[in-house]
Design a protein around this motif. Structure first.
Motif, PDB file in Angstrom:
ATOM      1  N   TYR A 203       0.870  -1.158   0.078  1.00 43.46           N
ATOM      2  CA  TYR A 203      -0.036  -0.066   0.017  1.00 43.46           C
ATOM      3  C   TYR A 203       0.854   1.400  -0.008  1.00 43.46           C
ATOM      4  CZ  TYR A 203      -3.868  -3.008   1.011  1.00 43.46           C
ATOM      5  OH  TYR A 203      -4.817  -4.130   1.059  1.00 43.46           O
ATOM      6  N   GLN A 204       1.887   1.234   0.800  1.00 41.83           N
ATOM      7  CA  GLN A 204       2.862   2.451   0.785  1.00 41.83           C
ATOM      8  C   GLN A 204       4.033   2.330  -0.076  1.00 41.83           C
ATOM      9  OE1 GLN A 204       1.993   4.772   3.293  1.00 41.83           O
ATOM     10  NE2 GLN A 204       0.367   3.398   4.016  1.00 41.83           N
ATOM     11  N   MET A 205       4.171   1.077  -0.772  1.00 40.16           N
ATOM     12  CA  MET A 205       5.297   0.745  -1.937  1.00 40.16           C
ATOM     13  C   MET A 205       6.576   1.137  -1.225  1.00 40.16           C
ATOM     14  SD  MET A 205       4.013  -0.250  -4.785  1.00 40.16           S
ATOM     15  CE  MET A 205       4.924   0.344  -6.079  1.00 40.16           C
ATOM     16  N   CYS A 206       6.846   0.462   0.091  1.00 37.66           N
ATOM     17  CA  CYS A 206       8.343   0.603   0.896  1.00 37.66           C
ATOM     18  C   CYS A 206       8.309  -0.699   1.799  1.00 37.66           C
ATOM     19  CB  CYS A 206       8.128   1.991   1.582  1.00 37.66           C
ATOM     20  SG  CYS A 206       7.220   2.154   2.748  1.00 37.66           S
ATOM     21  N   TRP A 207       9.507  -0.970   2.307  1.00 37.07           N
ATOM     22  CA  TRP A 207       9.720  -2.011   3.123  1.00 37.07           C
ATOM     23  C   TRP A 207       8.910  -1.593   4.378  1.00 37.07           C
ATOM     24  CZ3 TRP A 207      11.673  -6.169   1.171  1.00 37.07           C
ATOM     25  CH2 TRP A 207      12.532  -6.217   0.068  1.00 37.07           C
ATOM     26  N   SER A 208       8.203  -2.588   5.009  1.00 40.00           N
ATOM     27  CA  SER A 208       7.267  -2.318   6.382  1.00 40.00           C
ATOM     28  C   SER A 208       8.243  -2.141   7.438  1.00 40.00           C
ATOM     29  CB  SER A 208       6.292  -3.256   6.362  1.00 40.00           C
ATOM     30  OG  SER A 208       5.492  -3.226   7.496  1.00 40.00           O
ATOM     31  N   GLY A 209       8.030  -0.750   7.951  1.00 41.26           N
ATOM     32  CA  GLY A 209       8.760  -0.372   9.208  1.00 41.26           C
ATOM     33  C   GLY A 209       7.956  -0.924  10.291  1.00 41.26           C
ATOM     34  N   PHE A 210       6.668  -1.187  10.162  1.00 47.89           N
ATOM     35  CA  PHE A 210       6.094  -1.651  11.340  1.00 47.89           C
ATOM     36  C   PHE A 210       6.235  -2.848  11.451  1.00 47.89           C
ATOM     37  CE2 PHE A 210       2.086  -3.972  12.494  1.00 47.89           C
ATOM     38  CZ  PHE A 210       2.013  -3.470  13.731  1.00 47.89           C
ATOM     39  N   LEU A 211       6.143  -3.863  10.355  1.00 48.63           N
ATOM     40  CA  LEU A 211       6.572  -5.302  10.615  1.00 48.63           C
ATOM     41  C   LEU A 211       7.989  -5.525  10.805  1.00 48.63           C
ATOM     42  CD1 LEU A 211       5.669  -8.183  10.217  1.00 48.63           C
ATOM     43  CD2 LEU A 211       6.375  -8.033   7.681  1.00 48.63           C
ATOM     44  N   SER A 212       8.887  -4.797  10.336  1.00 45.45           N
ATOM     45  CA  SER A 212      10.155  -5.100  10.663  1.00 45.45           C
ATOM     46  C   SER A 212      10.533  -4.656  12.224  1.00 45.45           C
ATOM     47  CB  SER A 212      11.181  -4.054   9.980  1.00 45.45           C
ATOM     48  OG  SER A 212      10.998  -4.288   8.556  1.00 45.45           O
ATOM     49  N   SER A 213      10.318  -3.567  12.721  1.00 48.84           N
ATOM     50  CA  SER A 213      10.577  -3.537  14.192  1.00 48.84           C
ATOM     51  C   SER A 213       9.631  -4.482  15.077  1.00 48.84           C
ATOM     52  CB  SER A 213       9.935  -1.903  14.470  1.00 48.84           C
ATOM     53  OG  SER A 213       8.358  -1.866  14.277  1.00 48.84           O
ATOM     54  N   LEU A 214       8.428  -5.102  14.511  1.00 46.12           N
ATOM     55  CA  LEU A 214       7.565  -6.179  15.053  1.00 46.12           C
ATOM     56  C   LEU A 214       8.590  -7.088  15.423  1.00 46.12           C
ATOM     57  CD1 LEU A 214       4.638  -6.561  16.549  1.00 46.12           C
ATOM     58  CD2 LEU A 214       4.140  -7.523  14.148  1.00 46.12           C
TER      59      LEU A 214
ATOM     60  N   TYR B 145      -1.049  -3.958  -9.816  1.00 47.13           N
ATOM     61  CA  TYR B 145      -1.416  -5.018  -8.820  1.00 47.13           C
ATOM     62  C   TYR B 145      -1.952  -6.235  -9.091  1.00 47.13           C
ATOM     63  CZ  TYR B 145      -0.157  -1.250  -5.579  1.00 47.13           C
ATOM     64  OH  TYR B 145       0.683  -0.245  -5.009  1.00 47.13           O
ATOM     65  N   LEU B 146      -1.668  -7.237  -8.535  1.00 47.07           N
ATOM     66  CA  LEU B 146      -2.278  -8.685  -8.819  1.00 47.07           C
ATOM     67  C   LEU B 146      -3.013  -9.282  -7.388  1.00 47.07           C
ATOM     68  CD1 LEU B 146       0.628 -10.393 -10.843  1.00 47.07           C
ATOM     69  CD2 LEU B 146      -1.110  -8.853 -11.537  1.00 47.07           C
ATOM     70  N   ALA B 147      -3.607 -10.058  -7.559  1.00 49.17           N
ATOM     71  CA  ALA B 147      -4.077 -10.651  -6.425  1.00 49.17           C
ATOM     72  C   ALA B 147      -3.870 -12.224  -6.682  1.00 49.17           C
ATOM     73  CB  ALA B 147      -5.741 -10.636  -6.157  1.00 49.17           C
ATOM     74  N   GLU B 148      -3.228 -12.917  -5.678  1.00 55.17           N
ATOM     75  CA  GLU B 148      -2.675 -14.414  -6.165  1.00 55.17           C
ATOM     76  C   GLU B 148      -3.384 -15.239  -5.036  1.00 55.17           C
ATOM     77  OE1 GLU B 148       1.449 -15.171  -7.567  1.00 55.17           O
ATOM     78  OE2 GLU B 148       1.695 -15.628  -5.522  1.00 55.17           O
ATOM     79  N   GLY B 149      -3.588 -16.242  -5.677  1.00 57.53           N
ATOM     80  CA  GLY B 149      -3.979 -17.659  -4.802  1.00 57.53           C
ATOM     81  C   GLY B 149      -3.253 -18.760  -5.209  1.00 57.53           C
ATOM     82  N   ASN B 150      -2.882 -19.839  -4.251  1.00 55.91           N
ATOM     83  CA  ASN B 150      -1.845 -20.636  -4.831  1.00 55.91           C
ATOM     84  C   ASN B 150      -2.057 -22.123  -4.146  1.00 55.91           C
ATOM     85  OD1 ASN B 150      -0.342 -20.129  -2.320  1.00 55.91           O
ATOM     86  ND2 ASN B 150       1.104 -21.485  -3.204  1.00 55.91           N
TER      87      ASN B 150
ATOM     88  N   ARG C 242     -15.551 -14.123  -6.186  1.00 64.85           N
ATOM     89  CA  ARG C 242     -15.959 -13.815  -5.027  1.00 64.85           C
ATOM     90  C   ARG C 242     -15.422 -12.695  -4.327  1.00 64.85           C
ATOM     91  NH1 ARG C 242     -16.188 -18.581  -2.688  1.00 64.85           N
ATOM     92  NH2 ARG C 242     -14.480 -18.087  -1.157  1.00 64.85           N
ATOM     93  N   GLU C 243     -14.021 -13.045  -4.186  1.00 63.31           N
ATOM     94  CA  GLU C 243     -13.334 -12.026  -3.377  1.00 63.31           C
ATOM     95  C   GLU C 243     -13.152 -10.608  -4.134  1.00 63.31           C
ATOM     96  OE1 GLU C 243     -10.563 -11.924  -0.778  1.00 63.31           O
ATOM     97  OE2 GLU C 243     -12.178 -12.558   0.185  1.00 63.31           O
ATOM     98  N   THR C 244     -12.791 -10.590  -5.503  1.00 67.60           N
ATOM     99  CA  THR C 244     -12.196  -9.454  -6.136  1.00 67.60           C
ATOM    100  C   THR C 244     -13.654  -8.768  -6.912  1.00 67.60           C
ATOM    101  OG1 THR C 244     -11.918 -10.503  -8.377  1.00 67.60           O
ATOM    102  CG2 THR C 244     -10.019 -10.350  -6.514  1.00 67.60           C
ATOM    103  N   ARG C 245     -14.511  -9.577  -7.407  1.00 66.07           N
ATOM    104  CA  ARG C 245     -15.829  -8.929  -7.939  1.00 66.07           C
ATOM    105  C   ARG C 245     -15.315  -8.343  -9.399  1.00 66.07           C
ATOM    106  NH1 ARG C 245     -18.911  -7.074  -2.789  1.00 66.07           N
ATOM    107  NH2 ARG C 245     -19.381  -9.043  -2.063  1.00 66.07           N
TER     108      ARG C 245
ATOM    109  N   LYS D   5      -4.866  -0.593  -7.945  1.00 63.37           N
ATOM    110  CA  LYS D   5      -4.989  -0.719  -6.363  1.00 63.37           C
ATOM    111  C   LYS D   5      -4.886  -1.971  -6.030  1.00 63.37           C
ATOM    112  CE  LYS D   5      -8.247   2.892  -5.441  1.00 63.37           C
ATOM    113  NZ  LYS D   5      -8.492   3.480  -6.861  1.00 63.37           N
ATOM    114  N   PRO D   6      -4.138  -2.344  -4.897  1.00 61.04           N
ATOM    115  CA  PRO D   6      -3.799  -3.701  -4.358  1.00 61.04           C
ATOM    116  C   PRO D   6      -5.307  -4.202  -3.916  1.00 61.04           C
ATOM    117  CG  PRO D   6      -2.773  -1.835  -2.997  1.00 61.04           C
ATOM    118  CD  PRO D   6      -3.478  -1.094  -4.061  1.00 61.04           C
TER     119      PRO D   6
END
Length: 530
Positions: A219-230, A323-328, A419-422, A301-302
């Motif tokens: 969403y912010q198009m950068c490495w996640s500071g929040f996750l990294s500090s978490l 953006y893509l939405a991916e299922g695997n 169903r999810e992306t419509r 949009k993501p």
């Protein structure tokens, strides 16, 4: 764009390398996107301990160099005729290395590696995660932002880099020391190759690869500071994130004798999407290889998913972000290889005829979950199983049940996506080794009730990286031009009577699908060790 050295006469080419899970392949493409030369080598996977899957970085580097030289030789051309190099790589496989010497601290840790499984489990159950989920739910309730609802359901997975990297920092002292000294580089395969190709001048990746690590905020198009500090990951070790189509500099002349401009770096599924020319919103690409990856173009949009679809950056070219939405589903090729090891058949090409040789699977259901079940069921404890065996069951029934399960998982992913992306689906293109199986292709088309196309050559990741590199240097001008270069496809259309798909003239698939779903439920939560 200004043309390069020889103004793109007939004798200039684009070179593209795809570093996959089982092999490294290099193709030389001409202006018509035809392959003029190729070379491949096997990737050696190392299993130093149970659940550990690694690759030797030096082996990978040597393999990369040898396929480039081999493909150029096979094409009968000179290195100086190569206008640009594109690189596509498997995702989520990483190493760390010394910034000054370029020496890796450990082997590449593969996306298939399970060493962080316990760590992932304990984090997913932790009070911290419960608190984050709770806070996100409250915020969602107040703001109604779907992104917060998705965040309230997020769970970590071993396929993402996050906890395998946390594991590395916990277990390797020299990595921690290098971080303290500011000398540690982290990188997925593409970053390592860029570092080596430019003799240490470049520590970079692109948006498609970064977004596949699980540490990047799409969403912010950068490495996640929040996750990294978490989880205590230092942001200092991460590479610079560049556009997918970008002048990454040139290869050091000592490597190939001349400098080759590196003009694209891409994650393999996103590269396959580009190679299939899935440029428009609602375009779907299904790659059936070791696993099945289903991607839908969601535009600028993501997509925020609550069923386990992953929002990825497809590519960033110029100012455009797609953006893509991916299922695997993890075990497509794995299930077929397993059946081959059991000697149910000797050549994969026989399987389609074997499946067609019987009118149905005689009530046999196969659940392909050797590594758990992914979206939309998201159950890592599911087991693989064969149910409904009888004395009358033959090898052909078993093969048919295995191939059916691949198509059934495709249907589950497809329905989740709808169903999810419509988003209305505009076209569906299928590639990867398993797509050469006509039975799977036809049944998938029947179950979707949609026409699906299969290109004549399956190596779309290579082509996608080549397309992006070629566009960057003006070798190809527009995406419309790329669409015209697509090879003639095999098309599969649904053989359906009204709404009820028969799958074959011999009976309806609805009850078969229902009993398969019952088998699926029985296989879930099988390994219920605490």
């Amino acid at each position: 764009m200004g043309s390069h050295r020889n103004g793109f006469k007939k004798e200039s080419y684009i070179l593209s390398v795809d570093v996959g899970t089982t092999s490294i392949r290099c193709h030389v493409y001409d202006k018509e996107a035809k392959i003029r030369g190729s070379c491949s080598t096997k990737v050696v996977l190392l299993y130093p301990e149970v659940g550990h899957v690694e690759m030797d970085p030096d082996d990978l580097w040597k393999g990369f160099i040898s396929v480039v030289k081999g493909a150029v030789q096979d094409a009968g051309i000179q290195m100086h005729q190569v206008e640009a190099l594109g690189i596509s790589t498997q995702r989520g496989t990483f190493t760390t290395w010394d910034r000054r010497t370029g020496v890796p601290f450990h082997n590449f840790i593969s996306w298939q590696d399970q060493r962080a499984a316990d760590l992932v489990k304990s984090w997913n159950r932790s009070c911290t995660m419960k608190a984050i989920h709770g806070a996100m739910k409250v915020l969602y309730f107040v703001t109604r932002q779907k992104r917060l609802l998705a965040a309230s359901l997020v769970v970590f997975s071993t396929q993402h880099v996050t906890f395998r990297l946390v594991w590395v920092l916990t277990h390797y002292t020299q990595v921690r020391e290098a971080i303290d000294e500011g000398n540690c580089c982290f990188g997925t395969i593409d970053s390592w190759l860029l570092f080596k190709l430019t003799k240490g001048h470049l520590h970079a990746t692109d948006y498609s690869n970064a977004s596949s690590t699980g540490i990047f905020d799409s969403y912010q198009m950068c490495w996640s500071g929040f996750l990294s500090s978490l989880v205590s990951l230092p942001l200092s070790i991460f590479p610079e994130v560049e556009n997918t189509g970008h002048d990454f500099g040139s290869t050091d002349p000592s490597i190939f004798g001349v400098s080759i401009p590196i003009m694209s770096v891409m994650a393999d599924q996103q590269a396959a999407m580009f190679g299939e020319c899935c440029f428009d919103v609602g375009d779907v690409k299904i790659t059936m290889g070791t696993g099945t990856f289903m991607d839908i173009n969601t535009g600028s949009k993501p997509h925020t998913s609550v069923a386990g679809l992953y929002p990825l950056v497809g590519w960033k070219i110029g100012s455009e972000v797609v953006y893509l939405a991916e299922g695997n589903a993890a075990d497509t090729g794995t299930a077929i290889k397993w059946a081959q090891k059991l000697e149910l058949f000797s050549d994969v090409r026989e399987t389609s005829a074997m499946a067609y040789s019987v009118s149905d699977s005689d009530g046999v259901c196969f659940v392909p979950s050797f590594s758990g079940l992914q979206a939309p069921l998201n159950d890592p404890k599911a087991c693989a199983s064969l149910m409904g065996l009888k004395p009358s069951t033959t090898k052909s029934h078993l093969v048919r049940a295995i191939l059916e399960s691949v198509a059934f998982r495709n249907k589950q992913l497809y329905e989740t996506m709808l169903r999810e992306t419509r988003i209305p689906i505009t076209k569906i293109r299928v590639d990867g080794g398993v797509s050469s199986n006509d039975f799977v292709m036809q049944l998938t088309s029947d179950l979707f009730g949609k026409k699906i196309s299969r290109p004549q050559h399956h190596e779309m990741s290579c082509l996608g990286a080549a397309f992006v590199a070629g566009l960057e240097v003006g070798f190809w001008r527009t995406r419309e031009e790329l669409k015209k270069l697509q090879s003639a496809d095999d098309e599969f259309s649904p053989q359906c009577a009204d709404k009820e798909c028969t799958g074959s003239p011999n009976g309806e698939y609805v009850p078969i699908l229902q009993s398969w779903e019952r088998a699926l439920r029985r296989s879930m939560n099988w390994y219920n060790k605490p």
